[in-house]
Design a protein around this motif. Sequence first.
Motif, short mmCIF file in Angstrom:
data_model
loop_
_atom_site.label_atom_id
_atom_site.label_comp_id
_atom_site.label_asym_id
_atom_site.label_seq_id
_atom_site.Cartn_x
_atom_site.Cartn_y
_atom_site.Cartn_z
N ALA A 181 49.42 18.50 -6.46
CA ALA A 181 48.50 19.62 -6.27
C ALA A 181 47.19 19.15 -5.63
O ALA A 181 46.66 19.79 -4.72
CB ALA A 181 48.23 20.32 -7.60
N GLN A 182 46.69 18.01 -6.11
CA GLN A 182 45.45 17.45 -5.54
C GLN A 182 45.64 17.14 -4.06
O GLN A 182 44.75 17.39 -3.24
CB GLN A 182 45.06 16.13 -6.24
CG GLN A 182 44.82 16.21 -7.72
CD GLN A 182 43.72 17.17 -8.09
OE1 GLN A 182 42.66 17.16 -7.47
NE2 GLN A 182 43.97 18.02 -9.05
N THR A 195 44.17 11.77 -11.60
CA THR A 195 43.93 12.89 -12.52
C THR A 195 44.71 12.69 -13.81
O THR A 195 45.78 12.07 -13.80
CB THR A 195 44.33 14.25 -11.91
OG1 THR A 195 45.61 14.14 -11.30
CG2 THR A 195 43.32 14.72 -10.90
N ILE A 237 40.74 23.67 -9.08
CA ILE A 237 41.20 24.60 -8.05
C ILE A 237 42.60 24.22 -7.56
O ILE A 237 43.47 25.07 -7.38
CB ILE A 237 40.22 24.62 -6.86
CG1 ILE A 237 38.93 25.34 -7.28
CG2 ILE A 237 40.84 25.31 -5.64
CD1 ILE A 237 37.81 25.27 -6.26
N SER A 238 42.84 22.92 -7.39
CA SER A 238 44.13 22.51 -6.84
C SER A 238 45.29 22.82 -7.78
O SER A 238 46.33 23.30 -7.34
CB SER A 238 44.12 21.03 -6.49
OG SER A 238 43.81 20.27 -7.63
N ILE A 239 45.09 22.60 -9.08
CA ILE A 239 46.18 22.88 -10.00
C ILE A 239 46.36 24.39 -10.15
O ILE A 239 47.48 24.89 -10.27
CB ILE A 239 45.99 22.16 -11.37
CG1 ILE A 239 47.30 22.16 -12.17
CG2 ILE A 239 44.92 22.79 -12.21
CD1 ILE A 239 48.09 20.91 -12.07
N THR A 274 45.39 20.11 -1.81
CA THR A 274 44.02 20.63 -1.70
C THR A 274 43.14 19.67 -0.90
O THR A 274 42.43 20.08 0.02
CB THR A 274 43.43 20.88 -3.09
OG1 THR A 274 44.23 21.89 -3.74
CG2 THR A 274 42.01 21.37 -3.02
N ARG A 292 52.97 25.67 1.71
CA ARG A 292 51.56 26.01 1.91
C ARG A 292 51.25 26.45 3.33
O ARG A 292 50.23 27.07 3.58
CB ARG A 292 50.68 24.80 1.58
CG ARG A 292 50.48 24.55 0.13
CD ARG A 292 49.58 25.58 -0.50
NE ARG A 292 49.61 25.43 -1.93
CZ ARG A 292 48.76 24.67 -2.61
NH1 ARG A 292 47.81 24.05 -1.97
NH2 ARG A 292 48.87 24.57 -3.91
N THR A 346 45.87 26.62 -7.78
CA THR A 346 46.57 27.08 -6.58
C THR A 346 48.06 26.82 -6.68
O THR A 346 48.87 27.68 -6.36
CB THR A 346 46.01 26.37 -5.33
OG1 THR A 346 44.58 26.47 -5.35
CG2 THR A 346 46.52 27.00 -4.07
N SER A 389 37.18 21.20 -7.18
CA SER A 389 38.47 21.10 -6.49
C SER A 389 39.62 20.62 -7.38
O SER A 389 40.77 20.97 -7.13
CB SER A 389 38.34 20.18 -5.28
OG SER A 389 37.44 20.75 -4.36
N THR A 390 39.31 19.82 -8.39
CA THR A 390 40.38 19.33 -9.27
C THR A 390 41.07 20.49 -9.97
O THR A 390 42.30 20.59 -9.97
CB THR A 390 39.80 18.37 -10.32
OG1 THR A 390 38.93 17.46 -9.66
CG2 THR A 390 40.89 17.63 -11.04
#
Lengths: 306, 448
Positions: free
Chosen positions: B147-148, B388, A92-94, B151, B178, A96, A89-90
Motif C-alpha cells: 500500500a505504501q 511500516t 492514507i496509503s492503507i 502511494t 490503480r 486507499t 501518507s502512511t
Amino acid sequence: MSFVEYGDTIKDGDTAIVFLGHESMFPVKVQHGTVTQTKYGVIRHSTDLIGKKYGSKVTCSKGGWVFILHPTPELWTMNLPHRTQILYSTDISIITMMLELKPGSIVCESGTGSGSLSHALIRTVAPTGHLYTVEFHQQRAEKAREEFREHGVEHLVTVTNQDVCKNGFGVSNIADAVFLDIPSPWEAIGHAKSALKAEGGRICSFSPCIEQVQRTCLAMEEYGFTEINTLEILLRVYNVRTISLQIPDLGKAAEDNSSAGFDSSDPSHQGSPCANLQQGTVQFKSGVPLREVVGHTGYLTFATKS
Amino acid sequence: RKITFEKQWFYLDNAIGHIYGTTFEVSSGGNLQPKQEVEETATETKEAGTDNRNIVDDGKSQKLTHDDIKALKDKGIKGQEIVQQLIENSTTFRDKTEFAQDKYIKKKKKKYEAVITIVKPSTRILSTMYYAREPGKINHLRYDTLAQMLTLGNVRAGTKMIVMETCAGLVLGAVMERMGGYGSIIQMYPGGGPVRAATSCFGFPKAFFDHLHEFPLSKVQSLLSGTFTTETLPADPEENALGEEESNGLSEEKQNSLQETEEEPAAEAPMEVSPAEEQDTVDINAEDGEFKENKEKENKENVREKQIKQWERRKKLKEAAALLREKNADGLIVASKFHPTPLLLSLLEFVAPSRPFVVYCQYKEPLLECYTKLRERGGVINLKLSETWLRNYQVLPDRSHPKLTMSGGGGYLLSGITVVLEKGRPDSEALKMEEPASKRCKLQDLPC
C-alpha cells in the motif's frame, strides 16, 4: 500542472514545491512578476520558474539553489496549510488500498478538514471517479473548494457544507467507499450505509481513541456491516549513517587486534583499515531510527456492506 | 471443476449468478446457499458463572464421546445442531462466564459449521492472501508495505510506469488496478519472460493489457548504450507454474463470523476471461495446456505459429524499447529478489525528473548501500528509508486489545524523487543533504 496529471514545464498559476534540502520545503503559487524569499535568496517567478522543467535546480540571488518539484498529493500533505489535524501518507496509503479505491470509484468523505486525504482520494479515483466530501465548518469548506480549484481538480470533487451526522452525505446508493474522520463516527454509520451502493461497498473510520472505535464497531454491527476489522499502522523512518565504534583497549598490542579473530574494518569501506586500527575503531553502515517518532495517529476501522 | 479448500471439497457451479459477498455452506460435494444472516443459536436460559474458581479440569466435562460425535457427523446432521448437542452435554458450560461461553461456542462453530464466502478479487484481498499463504513467492512483501509503495510512487491513471518485480505479478496487478487501464506500464523481467500468475487472479478486462509492455532486463545495458537490436531474443520462457499458483490461492472460507474472507479466482467468476484465453493474449509463454492438445496437429502449423509468435514478440519488444528510450517515465517501482542497487542505478535513467521512485527489499542492508550509491550518483532527492508496522485489534465490548503485532518480515522501502542530473559535477548536494538527524515535522497535539 495538475494534481492528476504530470506536466513537464512550470506554468503561470501552477502550484510548485520548493525543495531546500533534507525535508525542508514549501509550496509556492507560481505567478508572473512575483518573488519568493528563501534562505538562499530570492526566486523571481518570471525568469527563474516559468518555462523551466519540473525537477530542475534553480539558483537564487545569493548563489544558493533549490529544486522545484511537481506537486503530488504526498508532497502536498507535507506542505499544506493546516486548518485541522491531518492524515499523513502512511495512513492514507492503507486507507486507499483497504477501501479498494481505483479509477472510477465514487467516494464519500467527512470531514474535509485540511484536504490532505481529499487530494490523495481524488488522485486515485481520477479521471472517471468522484469525491463527495462533507465539511460542517463553513470557512474550511470554502477554503477546500478554493484549493481544489487552484489545483485543477474541481471537476472531480463536490464539497458540501453540512453536518454529516444529521444530514448525511447528500447522495444515496452511489458510493463504492465511505471514509469518516469525525469525532462521533458512530452517528454517521447509518448515513454511510445509505450513501453506499445497493450492491455493497467498503467503509473506513479513523479515530484516535479506542472508546470511539468501540462505539463505531457496535454501530457498524447494528447496521449489518460485515468483515469489521480494526488496525493501526505505524511508520518507522531510518537515517542512514556510517557508525564507528571504538575497540576497547584490553592491553593487547595494536596488531593483535585484527589477529584476535576480530574484523576491525569493513573492506568495502573507503577509509583505510590501518588508520582505523590506529584509532582502534570499527566502522559499519546502519539504519538508525529517528530519535522522535510518531507513536500513534489513530485506529482505522474497516468494514464491508454486502 | 473440483476445488479443494481447507479440508473441504466442492464444485462452484452453484455459486454462479449470486452477488459477490454471498456466503455458502458446503454439503457433500456441492454448494448450498444459506441465508446471509444465520440466526444466532439462542442459548436457552442464559445462565452463566462469574469466575472459574470451581471449574475443575478432569477431562470429563464433555459427556459425548469421540465416537458419538463421529456418528453425528456421519449422519450428515447440520453443524449447527452438533454444536447445540455439544453445549447441552457439557457439564461445565453453565458455570463458565458469559465471555467463556461465547468463546466456547465460537470455537465449536469454527469446527462444525463450515461456511464459505465468495468475494471479488482486489489488491486488498490478493495481497493479504499471498502474504498469509505464499509469502515466499512475493519476497515477504506485507500488504501494508505494498500500500505504501502505491502511494509513495503516486501510481494513478494516465502515467507511464516502469515496474520491475519478482512477486508473481502481484505488484504489477496492484499497479494495474490503480491505473484503471489508463496510461502505460513497462514491466522489466529477468530470464525468459514475466511471471504473471497473481496478475491473472485479478480478472482484469482485456483492454487493460493493451498498454502493458514487457522488456527483458538482460537488454537494459544495450539499450542504455545504444547497441540494442531485436535480433536476439531472450530464451523462450519456461512454463511458469500457473496451474500450481492458482490452486493454492483459490477461495477462502469465512468461518461464520468474519475474519478471513478471501478471494476466489478470477477464472471462476462469471463474466471473466478464462485464464487460458487471457494467457494467450497477455503472456508470451503461449505454450501451455492448449498447445499440448494441438500436438497431434501437423507440425507445419506448429512451426508457422511459432514464427508468428516470434514476430509478435519482436514487435512488442520494439514498442517497449521505444517507450523506454524516451526516458520520460513517470515513476519506477522495484520489488524483486535481486540486489536493488544495480537495478536502480540503471532503471532510473529511464525516469523523467521530478518523479517518485520506490524500491522494496526484504532486508534493510541492501537498501543502506543503495542509499549511499544513489547519493554518489546524484539526481535524486528526499531519499527515505522506511518500514511500516501493522497492528490488528480485537474490538468487543469490555474485551478490546491488540491482536498481534507484525513487525519485521514486512520488508523495507527506499523512496525518493528524481531531479535533473547535472552531468560532470560531483554531487554537492550530499553536503547539503547529509546534515545530521533531519528534524521531522512533529505530530503535535493529538486530538484526544
